[in-house]
Design a protein around this motif. Structure first.
Motif, PDB file in Angstrom:
ATOM      1  N   ASN A  67     -67.762  11.245  37.811  1.00 30.58           N
ATOM      2  CA  ASN A  67     -68.952  11.432  37.723  1.00 30.58           C
ATOM      3  C   ASN A  67     -69.632  10.701  39.090  1.00 30.58           C
ATOM      4  OD1 ASN A  67     -69.218  12.876  35.269  1.00 30.58           O
ATOM      5  ND2 ASN A  67     -68.613  10.935  34.226  1.00 30.58           N
ATOM      6  N   VAL A  68     -70.334  11.521  39.837  1.00 29.03           N
ATOM      7  CA  VAL A  68     -70.733  11.007  41.037  1.00 29.03           C
ATOM      8  C   VAL A  68     -72.165  11.196  41.121  1.00 29.03           C
ATOM      9  CG1 VAL A  68     -70.712  11.114  43.632  1.00 29.03           C
ATOM     10  CG2 VAL A  68     -68.820  11.482  42.343  1.00 29.03           C
ATOM     11  N   GLU A  69     -73.087  10.290  41.390  1.00 30.11           N
ATOM     12  CA  GLU A  69     -74.542  10.425  41.501  1.00 30.11           C
ATOM     13  C   GLU A  69     -74.768   9.934  43.033  1.00 30.11           C
ATOM     14  OE1 GLU A  69     -78.597   8.065  40.490  1.00 30.11           O
ATOM     15  OE2 GLU A  69     -77.022   7.888  39.118  1.00 30.11           O
ATOM     16  N   GLY A 126     -78.398  14.177  43.709  1.00 28.13           N
ATOM     17  CA  GLY A 126     -78.099  14.929  42.475  1.00 28.13           C
ATOM     18  C   GLY A 126     -76.731  14.342  42.010  1.00 28.13           C
ATOM     19  N   ASN A 127     -76.388  14.914  41.091  1.00 26.44           N
ATOM     20  CA  ASN A 127     -74.867  14.453  40.322  1.00 26.44           C
ATOM     21  C   ASN A 127     -74.054  15.673  40.336  1.00 26.44           C
ATOM     22  OD1 ASN A 127     -76.043  12.129  39.207  1.00 26.44           O
ATOM     23  ND2 ASN A 127     -77.458  13.506  37.983  1.00 26.44           N
ATOM     24  N   CYS A 128     -72.688  15.307  40.407  1.00 28.85           N
ATOM     25  CA  CYS A 128     -71.459  16.043  40.529  1.00 28.85           C
ATOM     26  C   CYS A 128     -70.450  15.536  39.668  1.00 28.85           C
ATOM     27  CB  CYS A 128     -71.201  16.058  41.924  1.00 28.85           C
ATOM     28  SG  CYS A 128     -69.649  17.061  42.469  1.00 28.85           S
ATOM     29  N   GLU A 129     -69.790  16.321  39.048  1.00 28.47           N
ATOM     30  CA  GLU A 129     -68.659  16.130  38.282  1.00 28.47           C
ATOM     31  C   GLU A 129     -67.321  16.478  39.199  1.00 28.47           C
ATOM     32  OE1 GLU A 129     -68.593  17.828  34.618  1.00 28.47           O
ATOM     33  OE2 GLU A 129     -69.766  16.248  33.842  1.00 28.47           O
ATOM     34  N   ASN A 164     -67.580   6.470  37.089  1.00 27.44           N
ATOM     35  CA  ASN A 164     -68.712   6.863  37.357  1.00 27.44           C
ATOM     36  C   ASN A 164     -69.022   5.913  38.657  1.00 27.44           C
ATOM     37  OD1 ASN A 164     -69.531   8.148  34.864  1.00 27.44           O
ATOM     38  ND2 ASN A 164     -68.879   6.436  33.869  1.00 27.44           N
ATOM     39  N   TYR A 212     -77.677   9.205  45.642  1.00 27.16           N
ATOM     40  CA  TYR A 212     -78.948   8.724  45.526  1.00 27.16           C
ATOM     41  C   TYR A 212     -79.509   8.516  47.053  1.00 27.16           C
ATOM     42  CZ  TYR A 212     -77.177   4.222  46.616  1.00 27.16           C
ATOM     43  OH  TYR A 212     -76.399   2.982  47.027  1.00 27.16           O
ATOM     44  N   LYS A 252     -71.808   5.757  42.152  1.00 28.16           N
ATOM     45  CA  LYS A 252     -73.125   6.088  42.942  1.00 28.16           C
ATOM     46  C   LYS A 252     -72.955   5.889  44.517  1.00 28.16           C
ATOM     47  CE  LYS A 252     -76.126   4.683  39.124  1.00 28.16           C
ATOM     48  NZ  LYS A 252     -77.241   3.930  38.811  1.00 28.16           N
TER      49      LYS A 252
END
Length: 107
Positions: free
Chosen positions: A101-103, A81-84, A33, A105, A35
């Motif tokens: 999982n990438v957020e 947003g978010n990306c898998e 995970n 921001y 960010k």
């Protein structure tokens, strides 16, 4: 009888030794995970133990990030947003893919 028991013991020991040395190979990441700021670049560093020359495929779930360098697995946040990102070993279906999982921001 002693020889038979001895041979059975050796056989069982060898079998257990073989099974424990044939561990399942998995893709490892520094972190599952992350960010990143909008516009920021991040180098994904996937690895598989005892498979030093592995090549990886990256599959994106959407367009929040883009792959800007396929050789070094560098991504860039291009939308909030978010990306898998599903990471798999090229031409090797025996090794399970992993998900990053990438957020993205706004900084």
């Amino acid at each position: 009888m002693k020889i038979k028991n001895f041979l059975i013991g050796i056989f069982l020991f060898t079998g257990v030794l073989f099974l424990t040395s044939c561990g399942k190979k998995v893709i490892k990441l520094e972190n599952n995970n992350i960010k990143i700021a909008l516009g920021e670049e991040y180098a994904i560093k996937p690895s598989v133990e005892k498979l030093n020359d592995a090549l990886f495929d990256l599959t994106l779930s959407n367009n929040v990030v883009e792959i800007i360098n396929t050789n070094n697995y560098v991504i860039k946040g291009i939308e909030l947003g978010n990306c898998e990102i599903t990471i798999s070993v090229k031409d090797n279906k025996k090794i399970e893919p992993v998900v990053l999982n990438v957020e993205v921001y706004l900084q």
